[in-house]
Design a protein around this motif. Sequence first.
Motif, PDB file in Angstrom:
ATOM      1  N   ILE A 132       0.833  -1.204   0.000  1.00 29.47           N
ATOM      2  CA  ILE A 132       0.000   0.000   0.000  1.00 29.47           C
ATOM      3  C   ILE A 132       0.872   1.260   0.000  1.00 29.47           C
ATOM      4  O   ILE A 132       0.626   2.210  -0.758  1.00 29.47           O
ATOM      5  CB  ILE A 132      -0.945  -0.012   1.217  1.00 29.47           C
ATOM      6  CG1 ILE A 132      -1.966  -1.136   1.080  1.00 29.47           C
ATOM      7  CG2 ILE A 132      -1.657   1.332   1.356  1.00 29.47           C
ATOM      8  CD1 ILE A 132      -2.821  -1.343   2.312  1.00 29.47           C
TER       9      ILE A 132
ATOM     10  N   LYS B 135     -10.558  -3.760 -10.994  1.00 25.73           N
ATOM     11  CA  LYS B 135     -11.025  -3.534  -9.630  1.00 25.73           C
ATOM     12  C   LYS B 135     -10.957  -2.036  -9.353  1.00 25.73           C
ATOM     13  O   LYS B 135      -9.897  -1.418  -9.479  1.00 25.73           O
ATOM     14  CB  LYS B 135     -10.153  -4.291  -8.623  1.00 25.73           C
ATOM     15  CG  LYS B 135     -10.253  -5.804  -8.723  1.00 25.73           C
ATOM     16  CD  LYS B 135      -9.402  -6.468  -7.642  1.00 25.73           C
ATOM     17  CE  LYS B 135      -9.508  -7.982  -7.713  1.00 25.73           C
ATOM     18  NZ  LYS B 135      -8.660  -8.645  -6.665  1.00 25.73           N
ATOM     19  N   LEU B 136     -12.096  -1.459  -8.987  1.00 24.63           N
ATOM     20  CA  LEU B 136     -12.130  -0.023  -8.735  1.00 24.63           C
ATOM     21  C   LEU B 136     -11.254   0.372  -7.549  1.00 24.63           C
ATOM     22  O   LEU B 136     -10.777   1.509  -7.471  1.00 24.63           O
ATOM     23  CB  LEU B 136     -13.568   0.426  -8.487  1.00 24.63           C
ATOM     24  CG  LEU B 136     -14.510   0.355  -9.698  1.00 24.63           C
ATOM     25  CD1 LEU B 136     -15.907   0.800  -9.300  1.00 24.63           C
ATOM     26  CD2 LEU B 136     -13.976   1.212 -10.841  1.00 24.63           C
ATOM     27  N   SER B 137     -11.025  -0.560  -6.636  1.00 21.51           N
ATOM     28  CA  SER B 137     -10.183  -0.247  -5.469  1.00 21.51           C
ATOM     29  C   SER B 137      -8.757   0.102  -5.870  1.00 21.51           C
ATOM     30  O   SER B 137      -8.026   0.711  -5.087  1.00 21.51           O
ATOM     31  CB  SER B 137     -10.168  -1.440  -4.506  1.00 21.51           C
ATOM     32  OG  SER B 137      -9.640  -2.596  -5.143  1.00 21.51           O
ATOM     33  N   GLU B 138      -8.361  -0.275  -7.089  1.00 21.73           N
ATOM     34  CA  GLU B 138      -7.005   0.015  -7.547  1.00 21.73           C
ATOM     35  C   GLU B 138      -6.807   1.500  -7.852  1.00 21.73           C
ATOM     36  O   GLU B 138      -5.675   1.940  -8.077  1.00 21.73           O
ATOM     37  CB  GLU B 138      -6.685  -0.837  -8.779  1.00 21.73           C
ATOM     38  CG  GLU B 138      -6.552  -2.319  -8.440  1.00 21.73           C
ATOM     39  CD  GLU B 138      -6.717  -3.216  -9.647  1.00 21.73           C
ATOM     40  OE1 GLU B 138      -7.139  -2.704 -10.708  1.00 21.73           O
ATOM     41  OE2 GLU B 138      -6.443  -4.417  -9.537  1.00 21.73           O
ATOM     42  N   MET B 139      -7.891   2.283  -7.864  1.00 25.40           N
ATOM     43  CA  MET B 139      -7.776   3.727  -8.060  1.00 25.40           C
ATOM     44  C   MET B 139      -7.567   4.470  -6.748  1.00 25.40           C
ATOM     45  O   MET B 139      -7.306   5.672  -6.749  1.00 25.40           O
ATOM     46  CB  MET B 139      -9.041   4.265  -8.748  1.00 25.40           C
ATOM     47  CG  MET B 139      -9.184   3.831 -10.194  1.00 25.40           C
ATOM     48  SD  MET B 139      -7.805   4.394 -11.234  1.00 25.40           S
ATOM     49  CE  MET B 139      -8.021   6.166 -11.156  1.00 25.40           C
ATOM     50  N   LEU B 140      -7.691   3.763  -5.618  1.00 26.98           N
ATOM     51  CA  LEU B 140      -7.565   4.430  -4.322  1.00 26.98           C
ATOM     52  C   LEU B 140      -6.199   5.109  -4.133  1.00 26.98           C
ATOM     53  O   LEU B 140      -6.151   6.235  -3.622  1.00 26.98           O
ATOM     54  CB  LEU B 140      -7.833   3.436  -3.195  1.00 26.98           C
ATOM     55  CG  LEU B 140      -9.289   2.958  -3.074  1.00 26.98           C
ATOM     56  CD1 LEU B 140      -9.418   1.927  -1.950  1.00 26.98           C
ATOM     57  CD2 LEU B 140     -10.219   4.142  -2.821  1.00 26.98           C
ATOM     58  N   PRO B 141      -5.056   4.459  -4.496  1.00 28.58           N
ATOM     59  CA  PRO B 141      -3.773   5.167  -4.334  1.00 28.58           C
ATOM     60  C   PRO B 141      -3.720   6.480  -5.103  1.00 28.58           C
ATOM     61  O   PRO B 141      -3.194   7.479  -4.592  1.00 28.58           O
ATOM     62  CB  PRO B 141      -2.748   4.159  -4.857  1.00 28.58           C
ATOM     63  CG  PRO B 141      -3.392   2.827  -4.673  1.00 28.58           C
ATOM     64  CD  PRO B 141      -4.848   3.065  -4.922  1.00 28.58           C
TER      65      PRO B 141
ATOM     66  N   LEU C 296       1.094   4.156  -2.968  1.00 29.79           N
ATOM     67  CA  LEU C 296       0.873   5.578  -2.718  1.00 29.79           C
ATOM     68  C   LEU C 296       2.077   6.405  -3.154  1.00 29.79           C
ATOM     69  O   LEU C 296       1.928   7.470  -3.780  1.00 29.79           O
ATOM     70  CB  LEU C 296       0.588   5.800  -1.234  1.00 29.79           C
ATOM     71  CG  LEU C 296       0.343   7.249  -0.796  1.00 29.79           C
ATOM     72  CD1 LEU C 296      -0.848   7.837  -1.541  1.00 29.79           C
ATOM     73  CD2 LEU C 296       0.121   7.327   0.709  1.00 29.79           C
TER      74      LEU C 296
ATOM     75  N   LEU D 182      -6.319   8.410  -5.960  1.00 25.06           N
ATOM     76  CA  LEU D 182      -7.197   9.382  -5.293  1.00 25.06           C
ATOM     77  C   LEU D 182      -6.542   9.925  -4.025  1.00 25.06           C
ATOM     78  O   LEU D 182      -6.601  11.134  -3.750  1.00 25.06           O
ATOM     79  CB  LEU D 182      -8.537   8.725  -4.973  1.00 25.06           C
ATOM     80  CG  LEU D 182      -9.373   8.282  -6.181  1.00 25.06           C
ATOM     81  CD1 LEU D 182     -10.645   7.568  -5.717  1.00 25.06           C
ATOM     82  CD2 LEU D 182      -9.716   9.477  -7.063  1.00 25.06           C
ATOM     83  N   ALA D 183      -5.930   9.039  -3.236  1.00 20.04           N
ATOM     84  CA  ALA D 183      -5.235   9.492  -2.026  1.00 20.04           C
ATOM     85  C   ALA D 183      -4.084  10.421  -2.382  1.00 20.04           C
ATOM     86  O   ALA D 183      -3.843  11.433  -1.703  1.00 20.04           O
ATOM     87  CB  ALA D 183      -4.724   8.287  -1.241  1.00 20.04           C
TER      88      ALA D 183
END
Length: 538
Positions: A382, A437-443, A386, A445-446
Amino acid sequence: MDAAWLIAIAGWPWLAAVLSTIRPNHWWLPLGTLPALAAPLVVETGSTLHLDWLLLGTYLGYDATTSLLLPFSAFIWFTAGVYAATTKFAARSYRQFGVCFLVAMAGNFLLLLAADMVSFYLGFAVMGIAAYGMLIAPRSQRARHAGRVYLVFTLVGELALFAALVIVATSLGSTLFADLHGHALPATAVGLLLLGFGIKLGLPGLHLWLPGAYRFAPVVAVAVLSGPMMKAGLLGWLRFLPPGSVDPAWGDALLIIGSVGVVFGSLLGLAQREPRALLAYSSIAKMGLMTALFGAALAGLVPATALLTAIVLFAVHHLLVKPALFLGVDLRRHGRAPPWVVLGGTGLLALALLGAPLSGGAAAKQALTAAALNNQLGVLLIGAALGTALLMLRLMWLLHTQPTAHDQRSTAAPAAWLTLVAMALWAPWLPWQITPKLSEMLPLLAALVIAVLAAGIVRSLNLASPYIAPGDMLPGAVRTAQLFVTRLRTLLRPVAFPEFSLPAPRATPANEGNSLFVAGLRWLAVFVVLLIAGAASG
């Protein structure tokens, strides 16, 4: 047929280097890759070749790891060769650069095929020394200095590898990689192997050659340095240090060093103002992640087979994306293609590197996450994601704002680059093999939130953006601290504030670069002693 093709893969670049001196032609550079590019269509996985008359008995093989790394490495060499053949640099310095390029290619292909330690070492040494000729081809003072630093580190690494090879061969009674499985390696040999290949991977403290080389060398040389040649260090660890042959404590050490590399490379990369320097520290961060994961496999924290397979897939993805980014930076700087083409292609590469959905980076991240079933490694993945997202945002900003020259536009170089971009977006997978997987866009966005907050703080406090000169950490840190203290004192002027100052960085005389050779000689002396001690203990 397989045996003849293996000889052609290893030998054709040498012949191309000779022919390029007899009949100079820029197109020898990409032509040297043809047998390696065709290998997946001709050579069957598992093929071997034994030449008992060459060296101490040369063994070549085309195993699963080679079948992944060789064709994609050859494609990077091919793309770089086309780029060199169609730009002004190749026309000015073809003789020196072209021969060194082909010889380094030959060394890289040999080590990828090598199934014995001596052949691997020969390819590794040839590749490393020939790269020096590519680095200094511009003949500028900065390129020569970067080349000298690179050469010192390279010689130290190759001597460490040679000493380790002698110790391992004496202990094992064989030079075949296949015989290493299940054999406990001497601690001295393990330390030397970690040092020798760690230099090529740019581990923290061993990375000092990398920022200068990536900034001042020809971009074609940087493309192969950051791709096939850097991955040679990882392949060396995979070949020489199979799981079960190393004390788990070494794996724990690599896990710590690699984690430091992730943080170190990300932070210093964000403090850069040149795209090439930023990408250099990004490579340090990525190699730190690979080092940490490899250490976890050696330490037995997770099942080694699945994790090592995922590391190889991740390495292939990085092998393609990072050279494409460097070539894109050069296209943008020299205006060799329309800005929207370069910025669009580079943006897609940045998304792939940070693991956006439907990209090869996402598939590589999924493979690593599935294999690294460990809380500590999950946090590391993670954090690395980031850091990569922040670096890619910074890169796109630098590319958008940097001045652009108006060199003559070409067709072949951008076309070769766009072909590489298309491959780098998904390889080594096919697009329909990647699960979104949409969660792969979280880094991402953060990273956007952090970037906006950081920009607001810098603007509100009227601070200059941090800057640390590449390869010049201590003086750069001192200058950054001085600037911060000055700004803070200005803001707090009504408040009593003690007077103090940090020591200014000492100016480095031009002739002080010679001390690098003295330091190199001292390292050589140390390793000769280690070599003698290791041979005596064997």
